[in-house]
Design a protein around this motif. Structure first.
Motif, PDB file in Angstrom:
ATOM      1  N   ASN A  72       0.820  -1.218   0.000  1.00 31.56           N
ATOM      2  CA  ASN A  72       0.000   0.000   0.000  1.00 31.56           C
ATOM      3  C   ASN A  72       0.853   1.268   0.000  1.00 31.56           C
ATOM      4  O   ASN A  72       0.413   2.306  -0.488  1.00 31.56           O
ATOM      5  CB  ASN A  72      -0.944  -0.007   1.201  1.00 31.56           C
ATOM      6  N   ALA A  73       2.052   1.184   0.536  1.00 29.97           N
ATOM      7  CA  ALA A  73       2.940   2.347   0.522  1.00 29.97           C
ATOM      8  C   ALA A  73       3.327   2.707  -0.913  1.00 29.97           C
ATOM      9  O   ALA A  73       3.567   3.881  -1.225  1.00 29.97           O
ATOM     10  CB  ALA A  73       4.182   2.067   1.352  1.00 29.97           C
ATOM     11  N   LYS A  74       3.376   1.692  -1.768  1.00 30.38           N
ATOM     12  CA  LYS A  74       3.736   1.918  -3.170  1.00 30.38           C
ATOM     13  C   LYS A  74       2.509   1.943  -4.073  1.00 30.38           C
ATOM     14  O   LYS A  74       2.645   2.099  -5.288  1.00 30.38           O
ATOM     15  CB  LYS A  74       4.697   0.832  -3.654  1.00 30.38           C
ATOM     16  N   ASN A  75       1.329   1.764  -3.477  1.00 28.87           N
ATOM     17  CA  ASN A  75       0.096   1.758  -4.271  1.00 28.87           C
ATOM     18  C   ASN A  75       0.155   0.733  -5.396  1.00 28.87           C
ATOM     19  O   ASN A  75      -0.276   0.987  -6.523  1.00 28.87           O
ATOM     20  CB  ASN A  75      -0.152   3.150  -4.856  1.00 28.87           C
ATOM     21  N   THR A  76       0.692  -0.428  -5.071  1.00 24.71           N
ATOM     22  CA  THR A  76       0.950  -1.446  -6.089  1.00 24.71           C
ATOM     23  C   THR A  76       0.490  -2.819  -5.613  1.00 24.71           C
ATOM     24  O   THR A  76       0.646  -3.152  -4.432  1.00 24.71           O
ATOM     25  CB  THR A  76       2.451  -1.487  -6.441  1.00 24.71           C
ATOM     26  N   VAL A  77      -0.047  -3.574  -6.544  1.00 26.26           N
ATOM     27  CA  VAL A  77      -0.446  -4.955  -6.307  1.00 26.26           C
ATOM     28  C   VAL A  77       0.370  -5.852  -7.224  1.00 26.26           C
ATOM     29  O   VAL A  77       0.640  -5.488  -8.376  1.00 26.26           O
ATOM     30  CB  VAL A  77      -1.948  -5.150  -6.579  1.00 26.26           C
ATOM     31  N   TYR A  78       0.722  -7.019  -6.724  1.00 27.85           N
ATOM     32  CA  TYR A  78       1.566  -7.942  -7.481  1.00 27.85           C
ATOM     33  C   TYR A  78       0.853  -9.286  -7.649  1.00 27.85           C
ATOM     34  O   TYR A  78       0.069  -9.703  -6.794  1.00 27.85           O
ATOM     35  CB  TYR A  78       2.892  -8.166  -6.759  1.00 27.85           C
ATOM     36  N   LEU A  79       1.174  -9.949  -8.739  1.00 27.83           N
ATOM     37  CA  LEU A  79       0.689 -11.308  -8.954  1.00 27.83           C
ATOM     38  C   LEU A  79       1.872 -12.166  -9.385  1.00 27.83           C
ATOM     39  O   LEU A  79       2.377 -12.026 -10.505  1.00 27.83           O
ATOM     40  CB  LEU A  79      -0.405 -11.351 -10.017  1.00 27.83           C
ATOM     41  N   GLN A  80       2.311 -13.019  -8.490  1.00 30.85           N
ATOM     42  CA  GLN A  80       3.383 -13.961  -8.806  1.00 30.85           C
ATOM     43  C   GLN A  80       2.751 -15.225  -9.377  1.00 30.85           C
ATOM     44  O   GLN A  80       1.919 -15.855  -8.718  1.00 30.85           O
ATOM     45  CB  GLN A  80       4.189 -14.302  -7.549  1.00 30.85           C
ATOM     46  N   MET A  81       3.136 -15.557 -10.588  1.00 32.53           N
ATOM     47  CA  MET A  81       2.561 -16.711 -11.272  1.00 32.53           C
ATOM     48  C   MET A  81       3.648 -17.742 -11.515  1.00 32.53           C
ATOM     49  O   MET A  81       4.615 -17.471 -12.241  1.00 32.53           O
ATOM     50  CB  MET A  81       1.937 -16.271 -12.606  1.00 32.53           C
ATOM     51  N   ASN A  82       3.518 -18.889 -10.882  1.00 35.28           N
ATOM     52  CA  ASN A  82       4.482 -19.979 -11.021  1.00 35.28           C
ATOM     53  C   ASN A  82       3.830 -21.177 -11.698  1.00 35.28           C
ATOM     54  O   ASN A  82       2.603 -21.276 -11.779  1.00 35.28           O
ATOM     55  CB  ASN A  82       5.009 -20.385  -9.649  1.00 35.28           C
ATOM     56  N   SER A  83       4.648 -22.078 -12.154  1.00 32.49           N
ATOM     57  CA  SER A  83       4.161 -23.312 -12.800  1.00 32.49           C
ATOM     58  C   SER A  83       3.108 -22.999 -13.861  1.00 32.49           C
ATOM     59  O   SER A  83       2.042 -23.623 -13.903  1.00 32.49           O
ATOM     60  CB  SER A  83       3.579 -24.267 -11.749  1.00 32.49           C
ATOM     61  N   LEU A  84       3.423 -22.046 -14.694  1.00 36.50           N
ATOM     62  CA  LEU A  84       2.458 -21.595 -15.682  1.00 36.50           C
ATOM     63  C   LEU A  84       2.134 -22.683 -16.690  1.00 36.50           C
ATOM     64  O   LEU A  84       2.992 -23.504 -17.048  1.00 36.50           O
ATOM     65  CB  LEU A  84       2.985 -20.352 -16.395  1.00 36.50           C
ATOM     66  N   LYS A  85       0.877 -22.678 -17.131  1.00 37.95           N
ATOM     67  CA  LYS A  85       0.373 -23.653 -18.084  1.00 37.95           C
ATOM     68  C   LYS A  85      -0.125 -22.920 -19.335  1.00 37.95           C
ATOM     69  O   LYS A  85      -0.505 -21.753 -19.256  1.00 37.95           O
ATOM     70  CB  LYS A  85      -0.794 -24.428 -17.467  1.00 37.95           C
ATOM     71  N   PRO A  86      -0.171 -23.596 -20.454  1.00 34.82           N
ATOM     72  CA  PRO A  86      -0.697 -22.954 -21.666  1.00 34.82           C
ATOM     73  C   PRO A  86      -2.102 -22.394 -21.470  1.00 34.82           C
ATOM     74  O   PRO A  86      -2.446 -21.349 -22.053  1.00 34.82           O
ATOM     75  CB  PRO A  86      -0.668 -24.085 -22.699  1.00 34.82           C
ATOM     76  N   GLU A  87      -2.898 -23.036 -20.632  1.00 32.55           N
ATOM     77  CA  GLU A  87      -4.263 -22.549 -20.399  1.00 32.55           C
ATOM     78  C   GLU A  87      -4.304 -21.270 -19.558  1.00 32.55           C
ATOM     79  O   GLU A  87      -5.373 -20.692 -19.381  1.00 32.55           O
ATOM     80  CB  GLU A  87      -5.128 -23.630 -19.740  1.00 32.55           C
ATOM     81  N   ASP A  88      -3.166 -20.836 -19.057  1.00 33.81           N
ATOM     82  CA  ASP A  88      -3.086 -19.546 -18.367  1.00 33.81           C
ATOM     83  C   ASP A  88      -2.932 -18.390 -19.359  1.00 33.81           C
ATOM     84  O   ASP A  88      -2.980 -17.220 -18.960  1.00 33.81           O
ATOM     85  CB  ASP A  88      -1.906 -19.514 -17.393  1.00 33.81           C
ATOM     86  N   THR A  89      -2.758 -18.702 -20.621  1.00 38.79           N
ATOM     87  CA  THR A  89      -2.615 -17.674 -21.641  1.00 38.79           C
ATOM     88  C   THR A  89      -3.875 -16.823 -21.719  1.00 38.79           C
ATOM     89  O   THR A  89      -4.982 -17.352 -21.878  1.00 38.79           O
ATOM     90  CB  THR A  89      -2.338 -18.318 -23.015  1.00 38.79           C
ATOM     91  N   ALA A  90      -3.705 -15.515 -21.567  1.00 39.78           N
ATOM     92  CA  ALA A  90      -4.844 -14.601 -21.541  1.00 39.78           C
ATOM     93  C   ALA A  90      -4.330 -13.171 -21.419  1.00 39.78           C
ATOM     94  O   ALA A  90      -3.140 -12.951 -21.166  1.00 39.78           O
ATOM     95  CB  ALA A  90      -5.763 -14.912 -20.363  1.00 39.78           C
ATOM     96  N   VAL A  91      -5.251 -12.239 -21.564  1.00 43.18           N
ATOM     97  CA  VAL A  91      -4.981 -10.864 -21.175  1.00 43.18           C
ATOM     98  C   VAL A  91      -5.390 -10.738 -19.712  1.00 43.18           C
ATOM     99  O   VAL A  91      -6.514 -11.095 -19.346  1.00 43.18           O
ATOM    100  CB  VAL A  91      -5.759  -9.865 -22.041  1.00 43.18           C
ATOM    101  N   TYR A  92      -4.472 -10.250 -18.899  1.00 42.66           N
ATOM    102  CA  TYR A  92      -4.709 -10.120 -17.471  1.00 42.66           C
ATOM    103  C   TYR A  92      -5.022  -8.663 -17.134  1.00 42.66           C
ATOM    104  O   TYR A  92      -4.305  -7.749 -17.559  1.00 42.66           O
ATOM    105  CB  TYR A  92      -3.484 -10.606 -16.683  1.00 42.66           C
ATOM    106  N   TYR A  93      -6.080  -8.486 -16.355  1.00 47.42           N
ATOM    107  CA  TYR A  93      -6.551  -7.156 -15.987  1.00 47.42           C
ATOM    108  C   TYR A  93      -6.493  -6.973 -14.476  1.00 47.42           C
ATOM    109  O   TYR A  93      -6.949  -7.840 -13.719  1.00 47.42           O
ATOM    110  CB  TYR A  93      -7.992  -6.950 -16.435  1.00 47.42           C
ATOM    111  N   CYS A  94      -5.989  -5.841 -14.059  1.00 47.28           N
ATOM    112  CA  CYS A  94      -6.012  -5.441 -12.666  1.00 47.28           C
ATOM    113  C   CYS A  94      -7.297  -4.671 -12.405  1.00 47.28           C
ATOM    114  O   CYS A  94      -7.778  -3.935 -13.282  1.00 47.28           O
ATOM    115  CB  CYS A  94      -4.790  -4.559 -12.391  1.00 47.28           C
TER     116      CYS A  94
END
Length: 123
Positions: free
Chosen positions: A74-96
Motif C-alpha cells: 500500500n505504501a507503493k500503491n501497487t499490487v503484485y501477482l506472482q505466477m508460477n508453474s504456468l500452463k498454456p491454459e493460463d494464456t490470456a490478457v490479465y486485468y487489474c
C-alpha cells in the motif's frame, strides 16, 4: 479517479514464472480490495484472485490455487501477482481491478480497471 497500469507480462514456456505488477495513480487504492481477472481468446473474462485492503484476506480461483500468489504494497500503491508453474491454459490478457471482496471473489468497481496485459504460455 484511479488509473491502474499493469506491467510484467510476456511470453514464457510452460512451467515458467512471471510476476505482474499493477501500479495505481490518481488516488490511493489502499482502502480498496484489489485483484486480477483474465480473458482468454473467445472466452469471457474470469476472476483469478483478489486481496483485501489490508492483505489479510485472499481469494483464488480453483484453477490457480497453489500456483499464483497475490500481494500488495500500500505504501507503493501497487499490487503484485506472482505466477508460477504456468500452463498454456493460463494464456490470456490479465486485468487489474479495484473493488470489494465478496466471497469467493472480487467485485470490481466500474472504471477501476487497468488496460490489460498479455501473458502467453507456450507448450
Amino acid at each position: 479517479q484511479v488509473q491502474l497500469v499493469e506491467s510484467g507480462g510476456g511470453l514464457v514456456q510452460a512451467g515458467g514464472s512471471l510476476r505482474l505488477s499493477c501500479a495505481a495513480s490518481g488516488r490511493t487504492v489502499s482502502s480498496y480490495a484489489m485483484g486480477w481477472f483474465r480473458q482468454a481468446p473467445g472466452k469471457e473474462r474470469e476472476f483469478v484472485v483478489g486481496i483485501s485492503w489490508s492483505g489479510g484476506t485472499t481469494y483464488y480461483a480453483d484453477s490457480v490455487k497453489g500456483r499464483f500468489t497475490i500481494s500488495r504494497d500500500n505504501a507503493k500503491n501497487t499490487v503484485y501477482l506472482q505466477m508460477n508453474s504456468l500452463k498454456p491454459e493460463d494464456t490470456a490478457v490479465y486485468y487489474c481491478a479495484a473493488g470489494s471482496l465478496r466471497a469467493p471473489m472480487l467485485i470490481p468497481l466500474d472504471n477501476y480497471w487497468g488496460q490489460g496485459i498479455q501473458v502467453t504460455v507456450s507448450s
